[in-house]
Design an enzyme around this catalytic site. Structure first.
Site, PDB file in Angstrom:
ATOM      1  CG  ASP A  93      16.266  66.889  58.648  1.00 27.09           C
ATOM      2  OD1 ASP A  93      15.854  65.788  59.014  1.00 27.09           O
ATOM      3  OD2 ASP A  93      16.559  67.801  59.358  1.00 27.09           O
ATOM      4  CG  HIS A  98      18.730  63.281  58.411  1.00 22.79           C
ATOM      5  ND1 HIS A  98      18.674  64.351  59.584  1.00 22.79           N
ATOM      6  CD2 HIS A  98      19.796  63.507  57.692  1.00 22.79           C
ATOM      7  CE1 HIS A  98      19.627  65.070  59.473  1.00 22.79           C
ATOM      8  NE2 HIS A  98      20.498  64.393  58.538  1.00 22.79           N
TER       9      HIS A  98
END
Ligand SMILES: *[C@@H]1O[C@H](CO)[C@@H](O)[C@H](O)[C@H]1NC(C)=O
Ligand SMILES: *[C@@H]1O[C@H](CO)[C@@H](O)[C@H](O)[C@H]1NC(C)=O
Ligand SMILES: *[C@@H]1O[C@H](CO)[C@@H](O)[C@H](O)[C@H]1NC(C)=O
Ligand SMILES: *[C@@H]1O[C@H](CO)[C@@H](O)[C@H](O)[C@H]1NC(C)=O
Ligand SMILES: *[C@@H]1O[C@H](CO)[C@@H](O)[C@H](O)[C@H]1NC(C)=O
Ligand SMILES: *[C@@H]1O[C@H](CO)[C@@H](O)[C@H](O)[C@H]1NC(C)=O
Ligand SMILES: *[C@@H]1O[C@H](CO)[C@@H](O)[C@H](O)[C@H]1NC(C)=O
Ligand SMILES: *[C@@H]1O[C@H](CO)[C@@H](O)[C@H](O)[C@H]1NC(C)=O
Ligand SMILES: *[C@@H]1O[C@H](CO)[C@@H](O)[C@H](O)[C@H]1NC(C)=O
Ligand SMILES: *[C@@H]1O[C@H](CO)[C@@H](O)[C@H](O)[C@H]1NC(C)=O
Ligand SMILES: *[C@@H]1O[C@H](CO)[C@@H](O)[C@H](O)[C@H]1NC(C)=O
Ligand SMILES: *[C@@H]1O[C@H](CO)[C@@H](O)[C@H](O)[C@H]1NC(C)=O
Length: 435
Positions: free
Chosen positions: A244, A267
């Site tokens: 993430d 991310h």
């Protein structure tokens, strides 16, 4: 004989004046190449050492840890020995720490008792985040190169069955004023690796993050760092293998410097998401992100803001309508490889229907953004595009500058999606709008 005695005394005095061997370097000297927004306070010297005992048979060592911390608080160093594994099966509230070092040479393992942790981990009141422990107080250093292991596999598997379970964050830095965290190895966090809230003047240096799921159930939301209600934080010289955000600036993160990171599988380095909660004011201001290598990720530079109207991304992730501002954020120097978007700025987070997004423009403005000196190659996912800059109305974004972006997609294109943004400040090829 007499001479030796005097010398020993002198040395004794010297070692009282200096620190117990361990953390003595000034936090400012350790920061580089860029310096923090405000100088970081220097640690007071430590003059006693406590070693933490362990049962060594799998039972909870928390009481040993607490007693060592209490014994060496106010000017000491607590050592977690290299040859030991320490088990933590109790939520530890460590916000009482003052002028103390935690030297972690061995390994700390959190128990896999998901029922206990769901009931007892510290609720932090933001996005349902909970933490195994909370480290706070003043002038606290945690280093030593040892390992904190969150025993994440049970959590990855449980989350696949029920996405409303509360998975603890491995490290909660809550209300810490002055501190250095790292070098440390962090493994298998159930959720984010760090949640940094209500903290100031903290340096994270030399953090090594990794922990993939061994089953088919992915390790989700394993952000490297989430900062919240915090100011003057430095995150540097670290390697992050996760799934993430590599680093994420949540509401009220100000004066944050991030430099020299190797991020893999993430991310990206994200502002937000912001504006998730109606009636709340979210501020992210004065952030500098320098010299990042970003591999196999969805994004490099990312700013995600919810629109003005209610939107849903996932059953446990919905929102929209909050107000505030993102201001004076710089992303300078990045190398990307196999990244979907080199740059992704959106004020339509959680709302795929752009018409609907524009009908309810974001109440959270984005201004004074500088993105420069990027090179590398995206993944094939967004061909022919390598970036997207989408505001929800021309009035909600201003002074967004993008320059010297030498990034191409694998097919050699470098196109951007641009909407409701002053294209004269974007030195990129805006070839499409999001409608
Ligand atoms: C672990 O060791 C402690 C003593 O250090 C002992 O009291 C306890 O019963 C042991 N537990 C197990 C499960 O062996
Ligand atoms: C944690 O300890 C602090 C004192 O250091 C106390 O004020 C606070 O209420 C405690 N928090 C929890 C959740 O127990
Ligand atoms: C939890 O950890 C214990 C060892 O402490 C182990 O015996 C047990 O199998 C683990 N449970 C799961 C579900 O992994
Ligand atoms: C931070 O401080 C505020 C104000 O004292 C408090 O309400 C909040 O619970 C603290 N913790 C977090 C994680 O925001
Ligand atoms: C927090 O969790 C509860 C259920 O566990 C859920 O109803 C709520 O929507 C969650 N809140 C957020 C902000 O995710
Ligand atoms: C990224 O992580 C994968 C494992 O998931 C590894 O095989 C690869 O070498 C890593 N790449 C970089 C550049 O760190
Ligand atoms: C963030 O700061 C703003 C402005 O000071 C304040 O209104 C807001 O309540 C803060 N939000 C949080 C989550 O602390
Ligand atoms: C904006 O951030 C830069 C560093 O990135 C800093 O030097 C400058 O003072 C900030 N501007 C304002 C108005 O705070
Ligand atoms: C998007 O929203 C608009 C306005 O409400 C609506 O007319 C349109 O049908 C929606 N489009 C899709 C693909 O749902
Ligand atoms: C949010 O923005 C809308 C216009 O897009 C405005 O009507 C509303 O008053 C704003 N709400 C807040 C809380 O600022
Ligand atoms: C852009 O990067 C490529 C390699 O990725 C390099 O060959 C080229 O010289 C660079 N162009 C500029 C203008 O820096
Ligand atoms: C835009 O694309 C064209 C080729 O289509 C290229 O020649 C030009 O350098 C690009 N401009 C920028 C700023 O990348």
């Amino acid at each position: 004989m007499k001479f030796t005695h005097v010398l020993t005394q002198a040395l004794g005095l010297l070692s009282l004046g200096g620190a117990v061997e361990g953390f003595s370097r000034s936090r400012n000297d350790a920061c580089g190449p860029l310096k923090p927004y405000r100088s970081l306070p220097t640690s007071k010297s430590r003059d006693k050492t406590c070693h933490v005992r362990s049962h060594g048979n799998g039972t909870d060592d928390s009481s040993y840890i607490l007693s060592a911390l209490n014994q060496c608080n106010h000017g000491g160093k607590v050592v977690f020995d290299a040859d030991k594994e320490y088990i933590i099966g109790t939520a530890l509230n460590l916000t009482f720490l003052q002028n103390i070092d935690l030297e972690i040479l061995g390994k700390i393992l959190f128990t896999n008792d998901t029922d206990y942790w769901q009931a007892n981990a510290f609720k932090q009141g933001f996005q349902n985040a909970t933490t195994f422990f909370q480290l706070g107080g003043e002038d606290v250093n945690m280093y030593g190169g040892g390992t904190l292991d969150g025993n994440g596999q049970v959590w990855y598997d449980l989350y696949a069955e029920d996405d409303l379970i509360l998975r603890p964050v491995l490290i909660g830095v809550i209300g810490l004023k002055g501190g250095t965290i790292g070098p440390l190895k962090l493994r298998y966090s159930p959720q984010y690796y760090h949640f940094v809230a209500n903290s100031s003047d903290v340096l994270f240096d030399g953090i090594d993050i990794s922990g993939y799921s061994k089953s088919d159930n992915e390790a989700k939301n394993t952000d490297g760092w989430d900062t919240y209600r915090s100011t003057n934080i430095v995150i540097q010289n670290s390697v992050i293998n996760n799934g993430d955000d590599c680093v994420s600036f949540k509401p009220n993160s100000t004066e944050i410097l991030v430099q020299n990171l190797h991020c893999n599988g993430s991310h990206g380095i994200s502002v937000g998401s912001l504006g998730q909660y109606e009636g709340e004011v979210d501020i992210v201001e004065n952030v500098y992100v320098y010299n990042i290598s970003m591999f196999n990720a969805s994004d490099m530079a990312r700013i995600k803001v919810w629109p003005g109207g209610p939107s849903a991304l996932e059953p446990d992730l919905q929102g929209g309508g909050g107000s505030g501002s993102v201001k004076n954020v710089t992303y300078d120097t990045a190398f990307i490889d196999n990244v979907e978007w080199a740059i992704e700025i959106t004020q339509c987070y959680g709302q795929d229907n752009i018409t609907l997004c524009n009908e309810n423009p974001s109440n959270l403005t984005i201004s004074d953004i500088y993105i420069k000196n990027f090179r590398g190659t995206t993944s094939t996912t967004e061909d022919p595009f390598v970036g997207t800059i989408v505001c929800s109305s021309p009035d909600t974004c201003s002074n967004i500058n993008v320059s010297n972006i030498n990034v191409t997609s694998p097919i050699g294109t470098n196109e951007f999606v641009c909407d409701n943004v002053d294209e004269t400040l974007l030195k990129v090829n805006c070839t499409a709008t999001s409608q």
